[in-house]
Motif scaffolding. Structure first.
Motif, PDB file in Angstrom:
ATOM      1  N   MET A   1       0.824  -1.202   0.000  1.00  8.81           N
ATOM      2  CA  MET A   1       0.000   0.000   0.000  1.00  8.81           C
ATOM      3  C   MET A   1       0.864   1.260   0.000  1.00  8.81           C
ATOM      4  O   MET A   1       2.037   1.224   0.337  1.00  8.81           O
ATOM      5  N   VAL A   2       0.201   2.361  -0.334  1.00  8.00           N
ATOM      6  CA  VAL A   2       0.769   3.693  -0.161  1.00  8.00           C
ATOM      7  C   VAL A   2      -0.281   4.512   0.593  1.00  8.00           C
ATOM      8  O   VAL A   2      -1.486   4.337   0.372  1.00  8.00           O
ATOM      9  N   LEU A   3       0.169   5.373   1.487  1.00 12.44           N
ATOM     10  CA  LEU A   3      -0.729   6.250   2.232  1.00 12.44           C
ATOM     11  C   LEU A   3      -0.990   7.492   1.387  1.00 12.44           C
ATOM     12  O   LEU A   3      -0.073   8.269   1.114  1.00 12.44           O
ATOM     13  N   ASN A   4      -2.239   7.657   0.935  1.00 17.44           N
ATOM     14  CA  ASN A   4      -2.604   8.795   0.089  1.00 17.44           C
ATOM     15  C   ASN A   4      -2.973  10.039   0.887  1.00 17.44           C
ATOM     16  O   ASN A   4      -2.676  11.148   0.480  1.00 17.44           O
ATOM     17  N   SER A   5      -3.689   9.844   1.998  1.00 13.83           N
ATOM     18  CA  SER A   5      -4.107  11.005   2.786  1.00 13.83           C
ATOM     19  C   SER A   5      -4.480  10.583   4.198  1.00 13.83           C
ATOM     20  O   SER A   5      -4.749   9.414   4.464  1.00 13.83           O
ATOM     21  N   VAL A   6      -4.483  11.572   5.077  1.00 14.39           N
ATOM     22  CA  VAL A   6      -4.914  11.401   6.461  1.00 14.39           C
ATOM     23  C   VAL A   6      -5.868  12.543   6.742  1.00 14.39           C
ATOM     24  O   VAL A   6      -5.559  13.702   6.477  1.00 14.39           O
ATOM     25  N   SER A   7      -7.059  12.213   7.261  1.00 14.25           N
ATOM     26  CA  SER A   7      -8.029  13.275   7.510  1.00 14.25           C
ATOM     27  C   SER A   7      -8.831  13.022   8.782  1.00 14.25           C
ATOM     28  O   SER A   7      -8.928  11.905   9.263  1.00 14.25           O
ATOM     29  N   HIS A   8      -9.390  14.107   9.290  1.00 20.16           N
ATOM     30  CA  HIS A   8     -10.261  14.083  10.465  1.00 20.16           C
ATOM     31  C   HIS A   8     -11.696  14.101   9.963  1.00 20.16           C
ATOM     32  O   HIS A   8     -12.067  14.982   9.192  1.00 20.16           O
ATOM     33  N   LYS A   9     -12.472  13.111  10.359  1.00 19.11           N
ATOM     34  CA  LYS A   9     -13.857  13.000   9.894  1.00 19.11           C
ATOM     35  C   LYS A   9     -14.806  13.135  11.082  1.00 19.11           C
ATOM     36  O   LYS A   9     -14.479  12.767  12.201  1.00 19.11           O
ATOM     37  N   VAL A  10     -15.997  13.656  10.793  1.00 17.60           N
ATOM     38  CA  VAL A  10     -17.057  13.775  11.796  1.00 17.60           C
ATOM     39  C   VAL A  10     -18.362  13.343  11.135  1.00 17.60           C
ATOM     40  O   VAL A  10     -18.729  13.857  10.067  1.00 17.60           O
ATOM     41  N   SER A  11     -19.067  12.417  11.764  1.00 15.61           N
ATOM     42  CA  SER A  11     -20.347  11.959  11.237  1.00 15.61           C
ATOM     43  C   SER A  11     -21.409  13.040  11.432  1.00 15.61           C
ATOM     44  O   SER A  11     -21.602  13.536  12.551  1.00 15.61           O
ATOM     45  N   ASP A  12     -22.088  13.403  10.343  1.00 13.89           N
ATOM     46  CA  ASP A  12     -23.180  14.380  10.436  1.00 13.89           C
ATOM     47  C   ASP A  12     -24.332  13.851  11.279  1.00 13.89           C
ATOM     48  O   ASP A  12     -25.012  14.603  11.965  1.00 13.89           O
ATOM     49  N   ARG A  13     -24.527  12.547  11.225  1.00 15.55           N
ATOM     50  CA  ARG A  13     -25.668  11.931  11.909  1.00 15.55           C
ATOM     51  C   ARG A  13     -25.434  11.747  13.403  1.00 15.55           C
ATOM     52  O   ARG A  13     -26.290  12.055  14.212  1.00 15.55           O
ATOM     53  N   THR A  14     -24.239  11.248  13.772  1.00 15.44           N
ATOM     54  CA  THR A  14     -23.996  10.909  15.181  1.00 15.44           C
ATOM     55  C   THR A  14     -23.009  11.823  15.885  1.00 15.44           C
ATOM     56  O   THR A  14     -22.920  11.807  17.108  1.00 15.44           O
ATOM     57  N   GLY A  15     -22.226  12.582  15.118  1.00 18.19           N
ATOM     58  CA  GLY A  15     -21.206  13.424  15.719  1.00 18.19           C
ATOM     59  C   GLY A  15     -19.927  12.672  16.064  1.00 18.19           C
ATOM     60  O   GLY A  15     -18.992  13.253  16.610  1.00 18.19           O
ATOM     61  N   THR A  16     -19.873  11.378  15.756  1.00 20.74           N
ATOM     62  CA  THR A  16     -18.688  10.573  16.032  1.00 20.74           C
ATOM     63  C   THR A  16     -17.513  11.094  15.217  1.00 20.74           C
ATOM     64  O   THR A  16     -17.656  11.396  14.032  1.00 20.74           O
ATOM     65  N   GLU A  17     -16.349  11.188  15.849  1.00 19.63           N
ATOM     66  CA  GLU A  17     -15.137  11.668  15.190  1.00 19.63           C
ATOM     67  C   GLU A  17     -14.155  10.513  15.028  1.00 19.63           C
ATOM     68  O   GLU A  17     -14.118   9.604  15.849  1.00 19.63           O
ATOM     69  N   TRP A  18     -13.368  10.569  13.957  1.00 18.42           N
ATOM     70  CA  TRP A  18     -12.338   9.566  13.748  1.00 18.42           C
ATOM     71  C   TRP A  18     -11.261  10.112  12.834  1.00 18.42           C
ATOM     72  O   TRP A  18     -11.424  11.129  12.184  1.00 18.42           O
ATOM     73  N   VAL A  19     -10.141   9.397  12.810  1.00 23.50           N
ATOM     74  CA  VAL A  19      -9.057   9.686  11.886  1.00 23.50           C
ATOM     75  C   VAL A  19      -9.150   8.648  10.776  1.00 23.50           C
ATOM     76  O   VAL A  19      -9.229   7.452  11.039  1.00 23.50           O
ATOM     77  N   SER A  20      -9.167   9.119   9.532  1.00 21.24           N
ATOM     78  CA  SER A  20      -9.282   8.234   8.379  1.00 21.24           C
ATOM     79  C   SER A  20      -7.973   8.234   7.603  1.00 21.24           C
ATOM     80  O   SER A  20      -7.460   9.295   7.241  1.00 21.24           O
ATOM     81  N   LEU A  21      -7.444   7.037   7.363  1.00 19.58           N
ATOM     82  CA  LEU A  21      -6.251   6.875   6.544  1.00 19.58           C
ATOM     83  C   LEU A  21      -6.690   6.307   5.199  1.00 19.58           C
ATOM     84  O   LEU A  21      -7.272   5.221   5.143  1.00 19.58           O
ATOM     85  N   GLU A  22      -6.456   7.048   4.126  1.00 17.32           N
ATOM     86  CA  GLU A  22      -6.776   6.551   2.788  1.00 17.32           C
ATOM     87  C   GLU A  22      -5.554   5.837   2.246  1.00 17.32           C
ATOM     88  O   GLU A  22      -4.512   6.450   1.993  1.00 17.32           O
TER      89      GLU A  22
END
Length: 176
Positions: free
Chosen positions: A35-56
């Protein structure tokens, strides 16, 4: 992107005789991938407000080259098990990416994303293993291990063993 290009992308790995078009799960099958790491981002669910770090992550070799896997690490779910696993996974990923996360980087999800920006473009192995989800059997849990490539110093010597020792070959060992 034309329809033909989009169809080729979407139908990659889709077997119309076996797979349901109603299943939006486009995850990679269990296995180990370059694999190659394309991006790292901070996500927030509009529905639940749950936050996470997403590695693409994108597969760079083999028959699934070009396919992507989004690895989500959830820290504020209220589940100590999930948080502990996310912390360990993030530490493992940072180690494989050769990025040292400071205490300030661990402040929150946004800080982790900032701390991992130097890792974009890193190549690694990603091992994916699914495990049963008793509450929703159609949606198994996905477990990820980030694995670094072998030490490049040993890969330069074609006569080096896995332990890094050099193999001596005499003239009597050569068949011609």
């Amino acid at each position: 992107m034309g329809l033909a290009d989009k169809a080729q992308e979407i139908l990659q790995g889709f077997d119309p005789k076996k797979d349901s078009p109603n299943n939006s799960n486009n995850n990679l099958p269990d296995g180990e991938y370059d694999m190659v790491l394309n991006s790292v981002s901070h996500k927030v669910s509009d529905r639940t407000g749950t936050e996470w770090v997403s590695l693409e992550c994108e597969v760079i070799a083999g028959e699934l080259a070009g396919r992507k896997e989004f690895v989500g690490m959830f820290f504020g779910t209220g589940s100590e098990f999930v948080t502990n696993k996310a912390i360990k996974s993030m530490a493992q990923a940072a180690s494989v990416f050769e990025v040292e996360l400071s205490n300030d980087d661990w402040e929150d999800e946004h800080s982790l994303v900032e701390g991992l920006q130097p890792a974009i473009g890193s190549q690694f192995l990603l091992k994916i293993v699914s495990s049963p989800n008793k509450k929703d059997p159609s949606n198994p849990y996905r477990n990820f291990d980030f694995i670094g490539y072998e030490d490049e110093e040993n890969n330069d010597d074609p006569f080096a063993t896995a332990g890094g020792q050099t193999i001596e070959i005499s003239d009597e060992d050569i068949p011609f």
